[in-house]
Motif scaffolding. Structure first.
Motif, PDB file in Angstrom:
ATOM      1  N   ALA A 176      47.579 -70.652  -5.685  1.00 15.11           N
ATOM      2  CA  ALA A 176      47.198 -72.022  -6.052  1.00 15.11           C
ATOM      3  C   ALA A 176      46.774 -72.827  -4.830  1.00 15.11           C
ATOM      4  O   ALA A 176      45.818 -73.618  -4.886  1.00 15.11           O
ATOM      5  N   THR A 177      47.466 -72.627  -3.704  1.00 18.07           N
ATOM      6  CA  THR A 177      47.110 -73.345  -2.474  1.00 18.07           C
ATOM      7  C   THR A 177      45.766 -72.871  -1.937  1.00 18.07           C
ATOM      8  O   THR A 177      44.947 -73.682  -1.473  1.00 18.07           O
ATOM      9  N   LEU A 178      45.511 -71.568  -1.989  1.00 17.69           N
ATOM     10  CA  LEU A 178      44.205 -71.065  -1.547  1.00 17.69           C
ATOM     11  C   LEU A 178      43.082 -71.656  -2.394  1.00 17.69           C
ATOM     12  O   LEU A 178      42.008 -72.013  -1.871  1.00 17.69           O
ATOM     13  N   LYS A 179      43.302 -71.777  -3.693  1.00 14.25           N
ATOM     14  CA  LYS A 179      42.295 -72.391  -4.560  1.00 14.25           C
ATOM     15  C   LYS A 179      42.090 -73.863  -4.195  1.00 14.25           C
ATOM     16  O   LYS A 179      40.950 -74.354  -4.176  1.00 14.25           O
ATOM     17  N   GLU A 180      43.179 -74.569  -3.918  1.00 14.59           N
ATOM     18  CA  GLU A 180      43.083 -75.978  -3.529  1.00 14.59           C
ATOM     19  C   GLU A 180      42.289 -76.130  -2.236  1.00 14.59           C
ATOM     20  O   GLU A 180      41.430 -77.016  -2.110  1.00 14.59           O
ATOM     21  N   ILE A 181      42.555 -75.254  -1.273  1.00 22.73           N
ATOM     22  CA  ILE A 181      41.838 -75.298   0.007  1.00 22.73           C
ATOM     23  C   ILE A 181      40.357 -75.023  -0.213  1.00 22.73           C
ATOM     24  O   ILE A 181      39.482 -75.720   0.341  1.00 22.73           O
ATOM     25  N   MET A 182      40.045 -74.012  -1.021  1.00 23.16           N
ATOM     26  CA  MET A 182      38.644 -73.699  -1.304  1.00 23.16           C
ATOM     27  C   MET A 182      37.943 -74.882  -1.964  1.00 23.16           C
ATOM     28  O   MET A 182      36.806 -75.222  -1.630  1.00 23.16           O
TER      29      MET A 182
END
Length: 440
Positions: A176-182
């Motif tokens: 979820a954090t990787l998606k938020e960063i992207m």
């Protein structure tokens, strides 16, 4: 890159700080692999209160103390005797201050005292036991050499065994954090861009930060950025692991190189290494260094010989697969050649990482009691990418992972699932799925 995630860890560090200041001193250990964000987390947790930050570099003890004295004086606005030459004396001075002051003491790269003066640990233990209940010090120590930090605080033979009130092990960013960063840095990202970020960094904050700060978050751009002259990625795997393994790293590197190339059983690795016995090294890679894991087919018994070894860290998996394997290209600085190899191989390489991505994504939903793969030793055709047991009794899901759904063969997969049900899950209702890039 802005600060992401870590809400639970920050809350825990704040809770411990409050107890330290209002009750009595506490010792917290923050550990995790290099580049995982330990220092950033700790300093964010203590930023609103008086803090002494000491970094343990590989110097003489007297030189370190000479550096620490003015830092302590400035941080606490106190006089510190300049003739202090031992860490024992310095630590005792800080504990005396903690009788009348509340403050944080952060000691970074704490394991380096092994190389400077190992008796520091027994000195600290004696002083900590004497002063802990009558002081208000929030002591936080961190270190990136996982094996040494484990030894210092978890080995019953070490003086600081049992002294840590909390041990926080930092993990990589969640899906979820990787998606938020992207979304924040590349709003038009494709599923393949997200998979590439996951495959190349494994969610390790420093590596993610390098891509974000340079605004490079597409597949080809990330590959070109990693593989170029003076890239920080080129020797990162070597530096990371030599810190752990020390001078006897050659055999460990050979084992990891074999595993990254798909040679993943003990017998096949030993054969690749010239019939060298590696049982002890495999055990240490798992238990002491936390670099590999042992995988069995889901529901296989503990003594099962159907075992595969896998590198747990996505970045190290990538580094061994390309940087270490193609060292000759790097030595002559043929970075365009290596870029082309990685770009042409990426669709195949990322296929297995897509499977790991979905396993992690499923684990982070907390809806399953076990997630793994299934295969038969004698029949390599009977293999299922993901088998997950749901929390509901006798319910499971079997998943085939394909980059493109058009490559999925439903009838062949149904036959595999029927065989799985007959052999392993006769009482289970099994849901069948195909997951692809579009499901990320």
């Amino acid at each position: 890159m802005k600060f992401y995630d870590r809400e639970n860890e920050l809350a825990e560090l704040k809770r411990i700080q409050n107890l330290s200041f209002t009750d009595h001193s506490r010792l917290t250990v923050v550990t995790g692999r290099r580049r995982i964000g330990k220092t950033s987390l700790v300093m964010r947790a203590v930023k609103d209160s008086p803090t002494v930050y000491l970094f343990v570099s590989r110097k003489s003890e007297a030189s370190l103390c000479a550096e620490y004295v003015p830092l302590i004086a400035q941080s606490l606005d106190v006089y510190v005797p300049e003739d202090i030459k031992s860490f024992r004396s310095l630590f005792q001075y800080l504990l005396e201050q903690a009788k009348v002051k509340t403050f944080n003491l952060v000691i970074d790269e704490f394991q380096e005292f092994y190389n400077i003066n190992p008796s520091v640990y027994s000195d600290m233990q004696n002083l900590w036991d004497r002063y802990r209940m009558e002081t208000h010090l929030n002591l936080i120590v961190s270190g990136s050499v996982y094996s040494l930090m484990q030894r210092i605080f978890r080995s019953s033979k070490e003086p600081l065994f049992g002294r840590a009130d909390n041990i926080i092990k930092l993990s990589a960013f969640c899906i979820a954090t990787l998606k938020e960063i992207m979304h924040d840095y590349n709003p038009d990202y494709t599923p393949d861009d997200l998979l590439a970020l996951y495959s190349f960094t494994g969610g390790v904050p420093k590596y993610v930060e390098l891509f974000c700060d340079n605004r490079i978050l597409d597949v080809e751009g990330m590959i070109s950025f990693m593989i170029r002259d003076n890239s920080p990625f080129l020797d990162e795997g070597k530096y990371l692991l030599i810190e752990e393994f020390g001078k006897n790293y050659a055999t460990y590197f050979s084992i990891l190189s074999a595993i990254s190339g798909g040679i993943n059983t003990q017998s096949s690795i030993e054969s690749a290494l010239g019939e060298k016995s590696i049982g002890g090294q495999l055990k240490r890679l798992m238990e002491d260094y936390n670099v590999i894991t042992r995988r069995r087919p889901i529901l296989a018994k503990e003594g099962s010989q159907t075992i595969r070894y896998e590198i747990t860290d996505n970045f190290l998996r990538f580094w061994f697969n390309y940087f270490d394997r193609h060292r000759s290209l790097m030595e002559i600085k043929n970075y365009p050649g290596l870029q082309q190899i990685v770009k042409s191989d990426y669709p195949t390489y990322s296929g297995h990482l897509l499977e790991l991505y979905f396993k992690q994504q499923m684990a982070e939903t907390f809806q399953y009691r076990d997630i793994g793969s299934w295969w038969e030793l004698k029949n390599g055709q009977n293999e299922i990418d993901i088998v997950a047991l749901k929390l509901e009794k006798n319910k499971a899901v079997a998943i085939e992972v394909k980059r493109q759904k058009k490559n999925f063969k439903p009838e062949l997969f149904r036959q595999k699932v029927e065989h799985l049900k007959k052999k392993v899950l006769p009482q289970h209702e099994i849901e069948m799925k195909c997951l692809s890039l579009e499901d990320m």
